[in-house]
Enzyme design. Structure first.
Site, PDB file in Angstrom:
ATOM      1  N   ARG A 181       4.370 -18.639  -5.675  1.00 29.37           N
ATOM      2  CA  ARG A 181       4.962 -17.383  -5.219  1.00 29.37           C
ATOM      3  C   ARG A 181       5.177 -16.374  -6.354  1.00 29.37           C
ATOM      4  O   ARG A 181       5.523 -15.235  -6.106  1.00 29.37           O
ATOM      5  CB  ARG A 181       6.304 -17.641  -4.533  1.00 29.37           C
ATOM      6  CG  ARG A 181       6.181 -18.441  -3.258  1.00 29.37           C
ATOM      7  CD  ARG A 181       7.529 -18.525  -2.556  1.00 29.37           C
ATOM      8  NE  ARG A 181       7.548 -19.549  -1.554  1.00 29.37           N
ATOM      9  CZ  ARG A 181       7.137 -19.390  -0.296  1.00 29.37           C
ATOM     10  NH1 ARG A 181       6.648 -18.241   0.098  1.00 29.37           N
ATOM     11  NH2 ARG A 181       7.202 -20.396   0.553  1.00 29.37           N
ATOM     12  N   HIS A 212      10.584  -8.108  -1.079  1.00 28.69           N
ATOM     13  CA  HIS A 212      10.807  -9.523  -0.746  1.00 28.69           C
ATOM     14  C   HIS A 212      12.300  -9.771  -0.654  1.00 28.69           C
ATOM     15  O   HIS A 212      13.053  -9.315  -1.521  1.00 28.69           O
ATOM     16  CB  HIS A 212      10.197 -10.450  -1.795  1.00 28.69           C
ATOM     17  CG  HIS A 212       8.732 -10.245  -1.949  1.00 28.69           C
ATOM     18  ND1 HIS A 212       7.818 -10.741  -1.051  1.00 28.69           N
ATOM     19  CD2 HIS A 212       8.031  -9.548  -2.872  1.00 28.69           C
ATOM     20  CE1 HIS A 212       6.603 -10.371  -1.428  1.00 28.69           C
ATOM     21  NE2 HIS A 212       6.706  -9.642  -2.527  1.00 28.69           N
ATOM     22  N   MET A 213      12.729 -10.490   0.362  1.00 30.45           N
ATOM     23  CA  MET A 213      14.149 -10.813   0.500  1.00 30.45           C
ATOM     24  C   MET A 213      14.589 -11.795  -0.577  1.00 30.45           C
ATOM     25  O   MET A 213      15.669 -11.657  -1.140  1.00 30.45           O
ATOM     26  CB  MET A 213      14.437 -11.368   1.891  1.00 30.45           C
ATOM     27  CG  MET A 213      14.358 -10.274   2.952  1.00 30.45           C
ATOM     28  SD  MET A 213      14.631 -10.830   4.633  1.00 30.45           S
ATOM     29  CE  MET A 213      16.238 -11.537   4.592  1.00 30.45           C
ATOM     30  N   SER A 214      13.752 -12.777  -0.865  1.00 30.85           N
ATOM     31  CA  SER A 214      14.093 -13.761  -1.889  1.00 30.85           C
ATOM     32  C   SER A 214      13.499 -13.326  -3.231  1.00 30.85           C
ATOM     33  O   SER A 214      12.616 -12.468  -3.286  1.00 30.85           O
ATOM     34  CB  SER A 214      13.561 -15.142  -1.499  1.00 30.85           C
ATOM     35  OG  SER A 214      12.148 -15.144  -1.503  1.00 30.85           O
ATOM     36  N   HIS A 273       0.565 -13.448  -1.956  1.00 35.23           N
ATOM     37  CA  HIS A 273       0.085 -14.285  -3.050  1.00 35.23           C
ATOM     38  C   HIS A 273      -1.411 -14.574  -2.997  1.00 35.23           C
ATOM     39  O   HIS A 273      -1.960 -15.117  -3.954  1.00 35.23           O
ATOM     40  CB  HIS A 273       0.882 -15.585  -3.076  1.00 35.23           C
ATOM     41  CG  HIS A 273       2.351 -15.335  -2.908  1.00 35.23           C
ATOM     42  ND1 HIS A 273       3.100 -14.655  -3.852  1.00 35.23           N
ATOM     43  CD2 HIS A 273       3.195 -15.593  -1.873  1.00 35.23           C
ATOM     44  CE1 HIS A 273       4.341 -14.545  -3.417  1.00 35.23           C
ATOM     45  NE2 HIS A 273       4.425 -15.108  -2.223  1.00 35.23           N
ATOM     46  N   ASP A 321      -6.839  -4.840  -0.650  1.00 39.62           N
ATOM     47  CA  ASP A 321      -7.868  -3.802  -0.605  1.00 39.62           C
ATOM     48  C   ASP A 321      -7.518  -2.714   0.409  1.00 39.62           C
ATOM     49  O   ASP A 321      -7.785  -1.536   0.177  1.00 39.62           O
ATOM     50  CB  ASP A 321      -9.236  -4.406  -0.300  1.00 39.62           C
ATOM     51  CG  ASP A 321      -9.805  -5.192  -1.479  1.00 39.62           C
ATOM     52  OD1 ASP A 321      -9.261  -5.098  -2.597  1.00 39.62           O
ATOM     53  OD2 ASP A 321     -10.812  -5.904  -1.270  1.00 39.62           O
ATOM     54  N   ASN A 379       6.489  -6.031   3.155  1.00 38.36           N
ATOM     55  CA  ASN A 379       6.869  -7.401   2.850  1.00 38.36           C
ATOM     56  C   ASN A 379       5.829  -8.238   3.570  1.00 38.36           C
ATOM     57  O   ASN A 379       5.931  -8.479   4.768  1.00 38.36           O
ATOM     58  CB  ASN A 379       8.279  -7.732   3.325  1.00 38.36           C
ATOM     59  CG  ASN A 379       8.671  -9.154   2.971  1.00 38.36           C
ATOM     60  OD1 ASN A 379       7.839  -9.958   2.580  1.00 38.36           O
ATOM     61  ND2 ASN A 379       9.946  -9.463   3.127  1.00 38.36           N
ATOM     62  N   TYR A 416      16.426 -16.803   3.274  1.00 39.29           N
ATOM     63  CA  TYR A 416      16.260 -15.520   3.951  1.00 39.29           C
ATOM     64  C   TYR A 416      17.499 -15.020   4.684  1.00 39.29           C
ATOM     65  O   TYR A 416      17.463 -13.937   5.266  1.00 39.29           O
ATOM     66  CB  TYR A 416      15.087 -15.613   4.939  1.00 39.29           C
ATOM     67  CG  TYR A 416      13.810 -16.061   4.283  1.00 39.29           C
ATOM     68  CD1 TYR A 416      13.165 -15.246   3.361  1.00 39.29           C
ATOM     69  CD2 TYR A 416      13.264 -17.306   4.544  1.00 39.29           C
ATOM     70  CE1 TYR A 416      12.003 -15.654   2.719  1.00 39.29           C
ATOM     71  CE2 TYR A 416      12.095 -17.718   3.919  1.00 39.29           C
ATOM     72  CZ  TYR A 416      11.480 -16.893   3.013  1.00 39.29           C
ATOM     73  OH  TYR A 416      10.338 -17.304   2.381  1.00 39.29           O
TER      74      TYR A 416
END
Length: 145
Positions: free
Chosen positions: A112, A101-103, A81, A88, A75, A23
């Site tokens: 993931r 997502h940073m990664s 996941h 919803d 994020n 991150y």
């Protein structure tokens, strides 16, 4: 002025301290400062929100619907996941939603690789660190035009 909502999920208050290999060293405040600077450049406003409570995240999404924001960036961290509750809540929205997502979640652990939000979001940006947020804001602004 168009209004966008940036939703930061679980453990994101620990950015800058948590797993810098994945991150980086930017804090949540650093990320928000860059987002707000880009928003000003684009002529839009961004309101950022972070929580470690899944229920509070759902309530904030509901408030975004009530406030009629023009777009949402999210994020959700690990909730991505498995949280069908957040999924919803996001599905209630009628504006573009961009998942960030940073990664690169597809290059990490198997659990993931799947996003329960993927079917309802406009798109997903991952793997570019803090730039994922900036790319996400640009995408949301364009999608909301």
């Amino acid at each position: 002025m168009k209004q966008f909502l940036m939703l930061h999920g679980i453990n994101h208050n620990m950015f800058g301290k948590r797993d810098p290999a994945q991150y980086g060293t930017a804090t949540l405040d650093d990320i928000d400062a860059q987002l707000h600077a880009l928003a000003q450049e684009l002529g839009v406003a961004v309101q950022s929100y972070q929580t470690n409570s899944e229920a509070d995240m759902c309530l904030r999404i509901h408030q975004g619907f009530i406030d009629q924001v023009d777009g949402v960036l999210i994020n959700a961290g690990a909730w991505t996941h498995y949280s069908y509750g957040i999924r919803d809540a996001l599905a209630i929205l009628t504006v573009p939603v961009v998942e960030i997502h940073m990664s690169n979640i597809h290059a990490r652990e198997e659990f993931r690789h799947k996003s329960v939000f993927a079917e309802i979001v406009k798109g997903q940006i991952c793997g570019f660190g803090v730039d994922s947020y900036l790319l996400g804001l640009r995408a949301a602004v364009r999608a909301a035009a």
